[in-house]
Structures are given as C-alpha cells and as structure tokens.
Design a protein around this motif. Sequence first.
Motif, PDB file in Angstrom:
ATOM      1  N   TYR A 128      36.445  52.761  45.615  1.00 60.70           N
ATOM      2  CA  TYR A 128      36.319  52.219  46.966  1.00 60.70           C
ATOM      3  C   TYR A 128      35.950  50.742  46.972  1.00 60.70           C
ATOM      4  O   TYR A 128      36.009  50.092  48.026  1.00 60.70           O
ATOM      5  N   ARG A 129      35.588  50.163  45.816  1.00 59.40           N
ATOM      6  CA  ARG A 129      35.228  48.756  45.765  1.00 59.40           C
ATOM      7  C   ARG A 129      36.248  47.896  45.012  1.00 59.40           C
ATOM      8  O   ARG A 129      36.121  46.670  45.018  1.00 59.40           O
ATOM      9  N   GLN A 130      37.212  48.491  44.361  1.00 55.74           N
ATOM     10  CA  GLN A 130      38.197  47.696  43.634  1.00 55.74           C
ATOM     11  C   GLN A 130      39.486  48.487  43.458  1.00 55.74           C
ATOM     12  O   GLN A 130      39.480  49.720  43.443  1.00 55.74           O
ATOM     13  N   SER A 131      40.592  47.740  43.322  1.00 53.42           N
ATOM     14  CA  SER A 131      41.901  48.354  43.075  1.00 53.42           C
ATOM     15  C   SER A 131      42.545  47.640  41.901  1.00 53.42           C
ATOM     16  O   SER A 131      42.667  46.407  41.913  1.00 53.42           O
ATOM     17  N   CYS A 132      42.937  48.402  40.894  1.00 55.04           N
ATOM     18  CA  CYS A 132      43.608  47.832  39.725  1.00 55.04           C
ATOM     19  C   CYS A 132      45.113  47.849  39.994  1.00 55.04           C
ATOM     20  O   CYS A 132      45.732  48.912  40.036  1.00 55.04           O
TER      21      CYS A 132
END
Length: 288
Positions: A32-36
């Motif tokens: 929920y805090r980052q997307s790779c």
Amino acid sequence: MRIEIDHTTRYRYPEPVTDSVNEIRLTPRTNYRQSCFHSEVTVTPAADLFSYEDYFGNRVHAFTVNRPHKELIIRTRATVVTVDKPQGQDLPVLPHGEQLELLQREAFRDRYCEFLLPTRYTEITEELYAFAAQHPLEEAKGLHDWASRLSSTIYEEFTYDPEATSVHTTVRRTLRLKRGVCQDYAHLMIAVCRSLGVPTRYVSGYHYVGDLQGGNADFEQASHAWVEVHIPGTGWLGFDPTNNTEVNWRYIKLGHGRDYQDIVPVKGVYRGRSGELDVTVDVRRMEQ
C-alpha cells in the motif's frame, strides 16, 4: 515519488571456483506504500534464474554457476513509485486500552507468533528488560506514539559506528557497546517490542538520501534496514531508529522477516578459496 535502484554485487576470487549456489532477495515488494513497476536481475557468468516466494512473501531468485569462474557479478535494477503521504493516514486507530487488550488475546498472539518469539539476533535478556523499562506500554498514549518514542530513544542513546559491529552482532552486544549500524538498531527495537508482546519484523530495503547531500552525488550508498511494528487495529507501520523517523516516500522495501538472517540480500556457497566482495548501490529520484 518515482525512484530507480541499481544494485551491483561483485565477488572476485584469487583462483577459479566452482559449484556456486546462490539466493538473492533484491526485488522490491508492492504494497500500500509502494509499487514496483520494473525489476530485473542479471548474473555474470550467465545462469538460469529460478524465482519463487519464501515463507514471508519475499521474492527470491536462485541460481547455480557450476563451471569454473574467477568473478561473479549480480546486478539488479528496479523502478519503484512510493507514496508521498504520512504512513497510517486513512487507516483505523483503536483506543489504547483496546490495543493492549488485543495484544493479550491468544488468537492475536498465535497469528503473529513468528514476530513475537526471540531469535539469536534478538535475544531477550535482563539488560534488555532494563532498557525497555524506559517506555512502559501502559503509560503511552497509543502504540503508534509508543513505537515512535522507542525509535527516538534508540537514536539518541546509541552511536552510529560502522566499525563497532558485524553482521553477526546480537542485541546483547549492541546494548553493551551502545553503538552499531542500522541492522543493530533494528534488532534492538525488535527485541524491545517482542519482550513486551508487540509483534515486530525486520525490514530490508533502500533509503533515498540523494537530495540531502547538498547536490553531491559522490557519496557512498548502501542497503538499509528498519522495522515494522504491528499496531492492533491499524496494521504494520514502519519505523527507522537509525534516522529517528517513520517510513515515508524515501523508503523502498525489499522484504521482511524475523531478523536479518531471514532477509539476507545475497547469500550462497561455492567450492574454492575465499575471495573479495564489493557492493555498489545507486538510489536516485527520477522525474515524475
């Protein structure tokens, strides 16, 4: 924020080695805090990569180089977009009394047992209990506030010293030395939390600090470690006692485990004489 990571691990040997079997955990997670958005792994000499998720959900790449070689290079590249807002925003928060009640429930403790039990790195001793006594759980406004204060205390009372400890240092020694690196700070905070029944896990990743260096790009970068504390009713929130801050857009998470041993970035065995290890990390912010 869009952040790009380039991580190179290079082994050099005095004479050819064989049968090199390795595991790497260097692929950023999506949460929920980052997307790779992009991730790639290359190995020299060329080798087939086998990918899977371990018990904790971390992406692992395994490979073997059987033929003789004097150098092994592992390079990972990734592009990650991180969230630029305070962690915990828009998440539910329970009254402190209910948080403490949940910590005592058997079902809750069973659910998070892996992150409540001590390990070799996070052993619980009388010295640890004495250190933890500075922050009684019952006197806090809430578990988020309590974890933040604990992180600040570790930052204030310990000296960052890369020469003082090694990857094998335990909390017992860290407490004696009053110094260490991010791994030691993280293990100490984990041990304190677990000694009081608060589930906590070890996190490995990267910390973008490029814009804090006065425009100087010629500074050494490295992997980083911090902790995630489970706040009952809210979820896992990240704290960095090394830098006295909560996790924000500057942090890129690779994975988590009970302690460092579960999330070693690169590990393996081979047949031959010991060699030299060189690691270079480049973490940079990209134009949006």
